[in-house]
Design a protein around this motif. Sequence first.
Motif, short mmCIF file in Angstrom:
data_model
loop_
_atom_site.label_atom_id
_atom_site.label_comp_id
_atom_site.label_asym_id
_atom_site.label_seq_id
_atom_site.Cartn_x
_atom_site.Cartn_y
_atom_site.Cartn_z
N TYR A 33 0.81 -1.21 0.00
CA TYR A 33 0.00 0.00 0.00
C TYR A 33 0.85 1.27 0.00
O TYR A 33 0.46 2.28 -0.59
CB TYR A 33 -0.94 -0.01 1.20
N LEU A 34 1.99 1.23 0.66
CA LEU A 34 2.85 2.41 0.66
C LEU A 34 3.32 2.75 -0.75
O LEU A 34 3.29 3.91 -1.17
CB LEU A 34 4.06 2.18 1.58
N PHE A 55 2.81 6.05 -2.86
CA PHE A 55 4.04 6.77 -3.21
C PHE A 55 4.98 5.81 -3.95
O PHE A 55 5.78 5.10 -3.33
CB PHE A 55 4.72 7.31 -1.95
N PRO A 56 4.88 5.74 -5.27
CA PRO A 56 5.71 4.79 -6.03
C PRO A 56 7.21 4.97 -5.81
O PRO A 56 7.98 3.99 -5.90
CB PRO A 56 5.34 5.10 -7.49
N SER A 57 7.65 6.17 -5.49
CA SER A 57 9.08 6.41 -5.29
C SER A 57 9.58 5.86 -3.95
O SER A 57 10.79 5.92 -3.68
CB SER A 57 9.38 7.90 -5.36
N ALA A 58 8.68 5.33 -3.12
CA ALA A 58 9.08 4.85 -1.79
C ALA A 58 9.44 3.37 -1.80
O ALA A 58 9.52 2.75 -0.74
CB ALA A 58 7.94 5.08 -0.80
N HIS A 59 9.71 2.80 -3.00
CA HIS A 59 10.00 1.36 -3.07
C HIS A 59 11.27 0.99 -2.32
O HIS A 59 11.42 -0.14 -1.86
CB HIS A 59 10.12 0.93 -4.53
N TRP A 60 12.21 1.95 -2.16
CA TRP A 60 13.47 1.66 -1.46
C TRP A 60 13.24 1.39 0.03
O TRP A 60 14.08 0.76 0.69
CB TRP A 60 14.44 2.83 -1.62
N TYR A 67 -4.24 -1.02 10.87
CA TYR A 67 -5.68 -1.21 10.68
C TYR A 67 -6.14 -0.78 9.29
O TYR A 67 -7.08 -1.37 8.74
CB TYR A 67 -6.45 -0.47 11.78
N PHE A 68 -5.49 0.22 8.70
CA PHE A 68 -5.80 0.57 7.31
C PHE A 68 -5.49 -0.61 6.40
O PHE A 68 -6.28 -0.96 5.51
CB PHE A 68 -4.99 1.79 6.88
N SER A 69 -4.34 -1.25 6.61
CA SER A 69 -3.95 -2.39 5.78
C SER A 69 -4.89 -3.56 5.95
O SER A 69 -5.29 -4.21 4.97
CB SER A 69 -2.52 -2.82 6.12
N GLY A 124 -4.75 -3.59 -6.88
CA GLY A 124 -4.37 -2.52 -5.98
C GLY A 124 -5.54 -1.75 -5.40
O GLY A 124 -6.71 -2.16 -5.50
N LEU A 125 -5.21 -0.61 -4.79
CA LEU A 125 -6.21 0.22 -4.13
C LEU A 125 -6.99 1.02 -5.17
O LEU A 125 -6.45 1.89 -5.84
CB LEU A 125 -5.53 1.18 -3.15
N ALA A 126 -8.26 0.70 -5.32
CA ALA A 126 -9.15 1.43 -6.22
C ALA A 126 -10.58 1.17 -5.78
O ALA A 126 -10.89 0.07 -5.28
CB ALA A 126 -8.95 0.98 -7.68
N TRP A 127 -11.44 2.17 -5.96
CA TRP A 127 -12.82 2.01 -5.52
C TRP A 127 -13.50 0.85 -6.24
O TRP A 127 -14.34 0.16 -5.67
CB TRP A 127 -13.60 3.30 -5.77
#
Length: 552
Positions: A119-120, A124-129, A308-310, A323-326
């Motif tokens: 989910y992170l 934020f795709p740039s947070a893969h590291w 709890y979000f996860s 992924g996350l989508a309505w």
Amino acid sequence: MIAKRTGTFLALLLLAMLVVLPLLFVGWKSIWIKGTLDLLAPIRTVLEKNLTGVFSNSFMLGIWVVLGSTLLALPLAWIMAKTPLRKHRWLDIVLLIPFMTPPYIGSMGWILFMQPRGYLEQFFPSAHWISSHFFTLFGMITIMSLHLFPFLYLILRNAIAQIGGNKEEAAAVHGARYSYTLRRILLPLVFSSYVMGALLIFVKTLAEFGTPATFGRRIGYFVLTTEIQSSISSWPVDFGKATSLASLLLMACLLLWYVQSVIVRRHSYNLVSGKSSQGRVMGYRGWQRAVAWLYVILVLATAIGIPYFSIISASLMKLRGNGLAWTNLTFKHYGELLTWGSPSMKALTNSMGLALLAACLAAALGTWFALTIGRGKRLPERITDMFSLLPNTVPDMVLVVGLIMLWNAPWMPLHLYNTYGMVVLTYVVFFLPYTVQYVKARNGQLDESLRQAGHVFGGQPLYVFRRIVLPLLLPGIIAGWMMTFTISLRELVASMMVLPPSMQTSATYIFAQFEQGQISLGMAMAVVSVGLTTILLLVVNNMNSNRKWNVE
């Protein structure tokens, strides 16, 4: 008097059978090797099987978790005890949520949030590291610290709040700067409380199974509890290895309990006296208020919001790959979960039935033990009190190993192992201290004149107990019943170790679905389990608050 002594003797005998004998069994089996007594056998087994790394892993993890919990709890305790934020008492209730959340559920939420394409990264795709750095020992320490810090927070906040403002004022009158007052007055006064909380967290970390079983195995970090479980649950079964590890873990925990009692006894101070002394509240500017609120919000977001979000998001997803989508959200997993006759519904009803039986038995036995203990003036009563609290002072894994070996022994006339009754017995032994403590505290508030008045007016002992004592003890009994029921409903360690084959509970179902990749069903079960226990706690708390219990 004879009846009371007989009751105390029977209570001691039953507690010895349920609690003490399994622990002695673990110790004896670890040093009685092939018909000879070898006191160094546990250490030799660890060295021969190359398990020293498991020990060092456990102890290093405990040290780091204590440090992490301190970094989270100490600033929070200071803010909530010494600043105007202390008037927001609702924060104390909210901050207990991480501690009341089962560790394995919280760690699963963190895995879903931080894993590659989790989910992170979707936000934020740039947070893969971050994922590669999180799935290390650092991530495990973070998860366990966020779970355990509320325990240390409450201890430190209460200790800081009890320090009267007169001590700080006296230091200021004599010209001391605040840094000097902090170092020479405030910190020494909270030292014993901190040591008590830190050692308790260290012991809880050593005894923890849920997070090492979910997150630790994923990163290849094995500890004592996971090795003990693997020795008994995986073929070939190695009871020698399990008892050696369990006995050493038990010795380490008991030694730490002793160290804690010595330190607390030597560094405790009387902070509450007959002379009124209000705690000093620090005045702070606008930016300081903003910083304090920001810290509280960040702690709540990481300890509660992320897991709890996860969990909730995973339970609502149609396909994880989308992924996350309505358009990818659905309630069908809850429908499948609650379909009558489904494996998930069977697991949930199994948990409800086991928890109900265990709670009723624990409430009955705990009430009996608490009444037997009474005021605890005689030696047999004090021993009964000590035996009843043992399950809270030793690791669950050690107690499970002892119960398995005892009730599976060839000479035992009643073989409970691999039966429904074994699970109930294990739950009762695990959570018996809750009812004992609640009822004992309630019983201590009852004046002896209440019983005497009943006898004066001709009431027989049984009638006095049924019409006077029992109604006044009922809040404590209900509180113990609820604690046993709610924790049994999501207990993982005992369920994994003693459940009969092909039988599942909600906890083992969640664990199995997560391991098999059916994450949505597992997380839906987690939401239902936590939701059920929360609703039940709120209902019972509301019932107790609406009914007046007069013990004066």
